[in-house]
Write an enzyme that holds these catalytic residues in place. Structure first.
Site, short mmCIF file in Angstrom:
data_model
loop_
_atom_site.label_atom_id
_atom_site.label_comp_id
_atom_site.label_asym_id
_atom_site.label_seq_id
_atom_site.Cartn_x
_atom_site.Cartn_y
_atom_site.Cartn_z
N ASP A 245 -29.21 14.85 -53.58
CA ASP A 245 -27.82 15.29 -53.42
C ASP A 245 -27.75 16.78 -53.08
O ASP A 245 -28.63 17.54 -53.46
CB ASP A 245 -27.06 14.98 -54.72
CG ASP A 245 -25.56 15.04 -54.51
OD1 ASP A 245 -25.10 15.01 -53.36
OD2 ASP A 245 -24.84 15.12 -55.52
N ARG B 99 -17.83 7.93 -45.22
CA ARG B 99 -17.84 9.32 -44.73
C ARG B 99 -17.33 9.36 -43.28
O ARG B 99 -17.28 8.32 -42.62
CB ARG B 99 -19.26 9.87 -44.79
CG ARG B 99 -19.68 10.05 -46.23
CD ARG B 99 -20.87 10.93 -46.35
NE ARG B 99 -21.10 11.18 -47.77
CZ ARG B 99 -21.92 12.08 -48.26
NH1 ARG B 99 -22.62 12.83 -47.44
NH2 ARG B 99 -22.05 12.26 -49.54
N ASN C 171 -21.37 5.68 -48.91
CA ASN C 171 -21.54 6.64 -47.80
C ASN C 171 -20.96 6.14 -46.48
O ASN C 171 -20.66 6.94 -45.58
CB ASN C 171 -23.02 7.00 -47.59
CG ASN C 171 -23.58 7.92 -48.65
OD1 ASN C 171 -24.78 7.96 -48.89
ND2 ASN C 171 -22.71 8.68 -49.32
N TRP C 172 -20.74 4.81 -46.37
CA TRP C 172 -20.11 4.29 -45.13
C TRP C 172 -18.71 4.86 -44.96
O TRP C 172 -18.17 4.87 -43.85
CB TRP C 172 -20.02 2.76 -45.16
CG TRP C 172 -21.33 2.04 -45.01
CD1 TRP C 172 -21.95 1.30 -45.95
CD2 TRP C 172 -22.17 1.98 -43.85
NE1 TRP C 172 -23.13 0.79 -45.46
CE2 TRP C 172 -23.29 1.18 -44.18
CE3 TRP C 172 -22.10 2.54 -42.56
CZ2 TRP C 172 -24.32 0.91 -43.27
CZ3 TRP C 172 -23.13 2.28 -41.66
CH2 TRP C 172 -24.22 1.48 -42.01
N ARG D 34 -22.43 19.79 -42.03
CA ARG D 34 -23.11 19.02 -43.07
C ARG D 34 -24.41 18.35 -42.57
O ARG D 34 -25.39 18.26 -43.31
CB ARG D 34 -22.18 17.93 -43.60
CG ARG D 34 -20.90 18.44 -44.23
CD ARG D 34 -19.99 17.29 -44.61
NE ARG D 34 -20.71 16.30 -45.38
CZ ARG D 34 -20.93 16.40 -46.68
NH1 ARG D 34 -20.46 17.43 -47.35
NH2 ARG D 34 -21.60 15.47 -47.30
N ASN E 58 -26.98 18.06 -49.80
CA ASN E 58 -27.26 18.42 -48.40
C ASN E 58 -26.05 19.10 -47.75
O ASN E 58 -26.19 20.09 -47.03
CB ASN E 58 -27.60 17.18 -47.56
CG ASN E 58 -28.91 16.56 -47.96
OD1 ASN E 58 -29.66 17.12 -48.73
ND2 ASN E 58 -29.17 15.37 -47.43
N GLY E 59 -24.88 18.50 -47.98
CA GLY E 59 -23.65 19.02 -47.37
C GLY E 59 -23.36 20.44 -47.83
O GLY E 59 -23.10 21.33 -47.01
N ARG F 299 -32.02 13.78 -60.26
CA ARG F 299 -30.87 14.01 -59.38
C ARG F 299 -30.75 15.51 -59.12
O ARG F 299 -30.76 16.32 -60.04
CB ARG F 299 -29.57 13.50 -59.99
CG ARG F 299 -28.40 13.76 -59.03
CD ARG F 299 -27.09 13.15 -59.44
NE ARG F 299 -26.13 13.32 -58.35
CZ ARG F 299 -25.18 12.48 -58.06
NH1 ARG F 299 -25.01 11.39 -58.77
NH2 ARG F 299 -24.36 12.73 -57.05
N SER G 22 -25.87 5.39 -49.54
CA SER G 22 -25.21 4.48 -50.48
C SER G 22 -24.16 3.63 -49.77
O SER G 22 -23.72 3.98 -48.67
CB SER G 22 -24.55 5.26 -51.60
OG SER G 22 -23.40 5.92 -51.12
#
Ligand code: FPP
Length: 254
Positions: free
Chosen positions: A25, A76, A73-74, A38, A27-28, A193, A70
């Site tokens: 987690d 986004r 994530n679709w 991002r 990256n953005g 994480r 995930s």
């Protein structure tokens, strides 16, 4: 790096977790801190994937599972989803040779039917071409969520009961787990994480029942070998009780 060696020396290679899972987690935020899009963060996250996989294999970790995309994530923005899919295609394609040179088997879990055609093709090729490798399994969770996986298992079991192929009284934890994705892989002993968030975010919901959790403020693109060593050293200092008392564990060991 000297510091690297110190941390590496602290890792007890006789007490390694067999399976390490990572929620990659930040990256953005990493990209935004640099005034970049991002996607730039995801691109740099690939270097961390490479370093972490290399470090894990060098140590002798048998399974490394990465939460790469995930189900959620679709949702986004379309351009970010497309860029992530494109990055997956390129990365998987680029890495097949290195995976084979290092005897690493690529595996995948999740609702893979949902992936773009090109990603599916590249992925299937890589899964196939690395299928004989035995040193470490690198498992990508793609279009994956823990609740999705549990519901799918429940549906399969319900269908068997409905068709009279399975008796309800035969359903127990062991049987249920055998209907999850990649059931032969042991539960992770350690879940890492990054980015300072303290959540499981629908990752490996069933498999992490007794997993040790490790959180680091490092953003994923900054995660390096040293950070993996640090997490493992921290894990090795813990006592895993699985619901028993401390005394029972000491007795058992003794
Ligand atoms: C989370 O950061 C990261 C992702 C959703 C994708 C992870 C993908 C990669 C590291 C690249 C490709 C991976 C492989 C295995 C080839 P975020 O975007 O949620 O960051 P934020 O919380 O700062 O917004």
């Amino acid at each position: 790096m000297e510091e690297n060696k110190d941390l590496l020396a602290q890792v007890d290679t006789t007490k390694l977790p067999a399976h390490v899972a990572i929620i990659m987690d930040g990256n953005g935020r990493w990209a935004q801190m640099r005034g970049e899009h991002r996607v730039f963060g995801h691109q740099n996250g690939v270097d961390s994937v490479r370093e972490t996989a290399e470090a894990a294999a060098e140590l002798g970790i048998r399974y490394l599972t990465l939460y790469a995309f995930s189900t959620e994530n679709w949702n986004r923005p379309k351009e970010e989803v497309n860029a992530l899919m494109h990055l997956l295609v390129i990365t998987i394609n680029n890495e097949i040779k290195t995976l084979n040179e290092n005897n690493i088997r690529l595996r995948a879990m999740g609702n893979l039917h949902c992936l773009d055609k090109k990603v599916k093709e590249e992925l299937n090729e890589a899964l196939d071409k690395t299928s004989q490798n035995t040193r470490m399994d690198l498992i990508l969770a793609l279009s994956y969520s823990g609740r999705w996986e549990i519901v799918e298992a429940a549906k399969s079991i319900a269908a068997l009961v409905k068709d009279g192929k399975l008796k309800e009284e035969k359903i127990n934890e062991k049987l249920f787990a055998s209907y999850l994705n990649l059931p032969e892989i042991p539960d992770p002993e350690l879940l890492i994480r990054t980015s300072g968030e303290y959540r499981i975010s629908n990752f490996l919901m069933w498999q992490t029942a007794y997993t040790e959790l490790y959180f680091t403020p490092k953003l994923w693109p900054d995660f390096r070998k040293n950070d993996l060593y640090e997490a493992i050293v921290d894990y090795q200092q813990r006592e895993r009780r699985f619901g028993k008392t401390s005394e029972q564990i000491i007795q058992f060991k003794g």
